[in-house]
Design a protein around this motif. Structure first.
Motif, PDB file in Angstrom:
ATOM      1  N   LYS A  39     -13.836  -9.960  54.932  1.00 41.90           N
ATOM      2  CA  LYS A  39     -14.273 -11.249  54.374  1.00 41.90           C
ATOM      3  C   LYS A  39     -14.344 -12.309  55.465  1.00 41.90           C
ATOM      4  O   LYS A  39     -15.286 -13.105  55.509  1.00 41.90           O
ATOM      5  CB  LYS A  39     -13.325 -11.715  53.273  1.00 41.90           C
ATOM      6  CG  LYS A  39     -13.421 -10.948  52.000  1.00 41.90           C
ATOM      7  CD  LYS A  39     -12.445 -11.572  50.981  1.00 41.90           C
ATOM      8  CE  LYS A  39     -11.985 -10.574  49.964  1.00 41.90           C
ATOM      9  NZ  LYS A  39     -10.960 -11.113  49.059  1.00 41.90           N
ATOM     10  N   GLU A  42     -17.423 -11.827  57.540  1.00 43.10           N
ATOM     11  CA  GLU A  42     -18.611 -12.308  56.818  1.00 43.10           C
ATOM     12  C   GLU A  42     -18.695 -13.822  56.863  1.00 43.10           C
ATOM     13  O   GLU A  42     -19.779 -14.392  57.063  1.00 43.10           O
ATOM     14  CB  GLU A  42     -18.587 -11.826  55.368  1.00 43.10           C
ATOM     15  CG  GLU A  42     -18.794 -10.332  55.215  1.00 43.10           C
ATOM     16  CD  GLU A  42     -18.561  -9.845  53.795  1.00 43.10           C
ATOM     17  OE1 GLU A  42     -18.415 -10.681  52.865  1.00 43.10           O
ATOM     18  OE2 GLU A  42     -18.516  -8.622  53.609  1.00 43.10           O
ATOM     19  N   ILE A  43     -17.576 -14.495  56.694  1.00 45.56           N
ATOM     20  CA  ILE A  43     -17.554 -15.954  56.728  1.00 45.56           C
ATOM     21  C   ILE A  43     -17.887 -16.457  58.128  1.00 45.56           C
ATOM     22  O   ILE A  43     -18.616 -17.441  58.288  1.00 45.56           O
ATOM     23  CB  ILE A  43     -16.189 -16.491  56.242  1.00 45.56           C
ATOM     24  CG1 ILE A  43     -16.038 -16.229  54.741  1.00 45.56           C
ATOM     25  CG2 ILE A  43     -16.038 -17.983  56.548  1.00 45.56           C
ATOM     26  CD1 ILE A  43     -14.644 -16.476  54.206  1.00 45.56           C
ATOM     27  N   GLN A  44     -17.385 -15.769  59.146  1.00 47.26           N
ATOM     28  CA  GLN A  44     -17.689 -16.183  60.522  1.00 47.26           C
ATOM     29  C   GLN A  44     -19.184 -16.049  60.812  1.00 47.26           C
ATOM     30  O   GLN A  44     -19.770 -16.913  61.472  1.00 47.26           O
ATOM     31  CB  GLN A  44     -16.870 -15.364  61.521  1.00 47.26           C
ATOM     32  CG  GLN A  44     -15.408 -15.750  61.536  1.00 47.26           C
ATOM     33  CD  GLN A  44     -14.566 -14.867  62.433  1.00 47.26           C
ATOM     34  OE1 GLN A  44     -14.843 -13.685  62.606  1.00 47.26           O
ATOM     35  NE2 GLN A  44     -13.520 -15.438  62.995  1.00 47.26           N
ATOM     36  N   ILE A  45     -19.809 -14.991  60.299  1.00 41.83           N
ATOM     37  CA  ILE A  45     -21.250 -14.825  60.480  1.00 41.83           C
ATOM     38  C   ILE A  45     -21.992 -15.969  59.794  1.00 41.83           C
ATOM     39  O   ILE A  45     -22.922 -16.551  60.363  1.00 41.83           O
ATOM     40  CB  ILE A  45     -21.707 -13.452  59.938  1.00 41.83           C
ATOM     41  CG1 ILE A  45     -21.207 -12.340  60.858  1.00 41.83           C
ATOM     42  CG2 ILE A  45     -23.227 -13.396  59.790  1.00 41.83           C
ATOM     43  CD1 ILE A  45     -21.353 -10.942  60.278  1.00 41.83           C
ATOM     44  N   GLN A  46     -21.577 -16.300  58.581  1.00 38.28           N
ATOM     45  CA  GLN A  46     -22.223 -17.401  57.862  1.00 38.28           C
ATOM     46  C   GLN A  46     -22.016 -18.726  58.595  1.00 38.28           C
ATOM     47  O   GLN A  46     -22.946 -19.535  58.701  1.00 38.28           O
ATOM     48  CB  GLN A  46     -21.684 -17.506  56.433  1.00 38.28           C
ATOM     49  CG  GLN A  46     -22.445 -18.472  55.571  1.00 38.28           C
ATOM     50  CD  GLN A  46     -23.898 -18.071  55.384  1.00 38.28           C
ATOM     51  OE1 GLN A  46     -24.194 -16.936  55.033  1.00 38.28           O
ATOM     52  NE2 GLN A  46     -24.800 -18.986  55.625  1.00 38.28           N
ATOM     53  N   ASN A  47     -20.825 -18.944  59.122  1.00 38.09           N
ATOM     54  CA  ASN A  47     -20.563 -20.177  59.874  1.00 38.09           C
ATOM     55  C   ASN A  47     -21.429 -20.255  61.124  1.00 38.09           C
ATOM     56  O   ASN A  47     -21.886 -21.340  61.506  1.00 38.09           O
ATOM     57  CB  ASN A  47     -19.081 -20.279  60.239  1.00 38.09           C
ATOM     58  CG  ASN A  47     -18.247 -20.764  59.078  1.00 38.09           C
ATOM     59  OD1 ASN A  47     -18.761 -21.247  58.079  1.00 38.09           O
ATOM     60  ND2 ASN A  47     -16.938 -20.612  59.200  1.00 38.09           N
ATOM     61  N   GLU A  48     -21.673 -19.122  61.782  1.00 42.40           N
ATOM     62  CA  GLU A  48     -22.555 -19.112  62.955  1.00 42.40           C
ATOM     63  C   GLU A  48     -23.977 -19.520  62.557  1.00 42.40           C
ATOM     64  O   GLU A  48     -24.638 -20.266  63.282  1.00 42.40           O
ATOM     65  CB  GLU A  48     -22.558 -17.733  63.606  1.00 42.40           C
ATOM     66  CG  GLU A  48     -21.273 -17.404  64.343  1.00 42.40           C
ATOM     67  CD  GLU A  48     -21.241 -15.981  64.881  1.00 42.40           C
ATOM     68  OE1 GLU A  48     -22.308 -15.343  64.979  1.00 42.40           O
ATOM     69  OE2 GLU A  48     -20.139 -15.509  65.195  1.00 42.40           O
ATOM     70  N   LYS A  49     -24.432 -19.043  61.401  1.00 43.69           N
ATOM     71  CA  LYS A  49     -25.759 -19.421  60.913  1.00 43.69           C
ATOM     72  C   LYS A  49     -25.813 -20.924  60.658  1.00 43.69           C
ATOM     73  O   LYS A  49     -26.797 -21.590  61.021  1.00 43.69           O
ATOM     74  CB  LYS A  49     -26.107 -18.657  59.640  1.00 43.69           C
ATOM     75  CG  LYS A  49     -26.346 -17.181  59.875  1.00 43.69           C
ATOM     76  CD  LYS A  49     -26.628 -16.456  58.568  1.00 43.69           C
ATOM     77  CE  LYS A  49     -26.777 -14.962  58.780  1.00 43.69           C
ATOM     78  NZ  LYS A  49     -27.004 -14.244  57.503  1.00 43.69           N
ATOM     79  N   TYR A  50     -24.774 -21.455  60.032  1.00 48.47           N
ATOM     80  CA  TYR A  50     -24.720 -22.902  59.793  1.00 48.47           C
ATOM     81  C   TYR A  50     -24.729 -23.673  61.115  1.00 48.47           C
ATOM     82  O   TYR A  50     -25.413 -24.677  61.248  1.00 48.47           O
ATOM     83  CB  TYR A  50     -23.481 -23.284  58.986  1.00 48.47           C
ATOM     84  CG  TYR A  50     -23.451 -22.774  57.564  1.00 48.47           C
ATOM     85  CD1 TYR A  50     -24.609 -22.600  56.829  1.00 48.47           C
ATOM     86  CD2 TYR A  50     -22.242 -22.476  56.960  1.00 48.47           C
ATOM     87  CE1 TYR A  50     -24.569 -22.142  55.519  1.00 48.47           C
ATOM     88  CE2 TYR A  50     -22.188 -22.019  55.646  1.00 48.47           C
ATOM     89  CZ  TYR A  50     -23.358 -21.852  54.931  1.00 48.47           C
ATOM     90  OH  TYR A  50     -23.308 -21.402  53.639  1.00 48.47           O
ATOM     91  N   GLN A  53     -28.127 -23.806  62.586  1.00 46.98           N
ATOM     92  CA  GLN A  53     -28.954 -24.786  61.897  1.00 46.98           C
ATOM     93  C   GLN A  53     -28.621 -26.201  62.362  1.00 46.98           C
ATOM     94  O   GLN A  53     -29.526 -27.017  62.590  1.00 46.98           O
ATOM     95  CB  GLN A  53     -28.772 -24.680  60.381  1.00 46.98           C
ATOM     96  CG  GLN A  53     -29.351 -23.419  59.796  1.00 46.98           C
ATOM     97  CD  GLN A  53     -29.069 -23.279  58.309  1.00 46.98           C
ATOM     98  OE1 GLN A  53     -28.339 -24.075  57.716  1.00 46.98           O
ATOM     99  NE2 GLN A  53     -29.644 -22.257  57.695  1.00 46.98           N
TER     100      GLN A  53
END
Length: 67
Positions: A39, A42-50, A53
């Motif tokens: 988990k 997954e959150i770290q990957i999402q934070n990298e996307k943010y 941006q």
């Protein structure tokens, strides 16, 4: 202590009482740690996307100010 205890082995699928050996409980806890690690990844990957941006938005702002 002479008392009888009733419950399931492994998990509390039937009722609230269940028993595990120390070794099995360690396996359960290690599995939970693995799930948490997944988990977190997954959150770290999402934070990298943010963050990407945010970086794009900031770069565009700087380019607009230079015009």
């Amino acid at each position: 202590n002479g008392k009888k205890y009733v419950g399931c082995y492994g998990s509390g699928l039937l009722g609230n009482s269940y028993f595990r050996t120390k070794e099995d409980h360690i396996k359960v806890l290690e599995t939970r740690i693995k799930w948490n690690d997944e988990k977190i990844a997954e959150i770290q990957i999402q934070n990298e996307k943010y963050q990407n941006q945010i970086n794009l938005l900031q770069d565009n702002k700087v380019k607009q100010l230079k015009k």
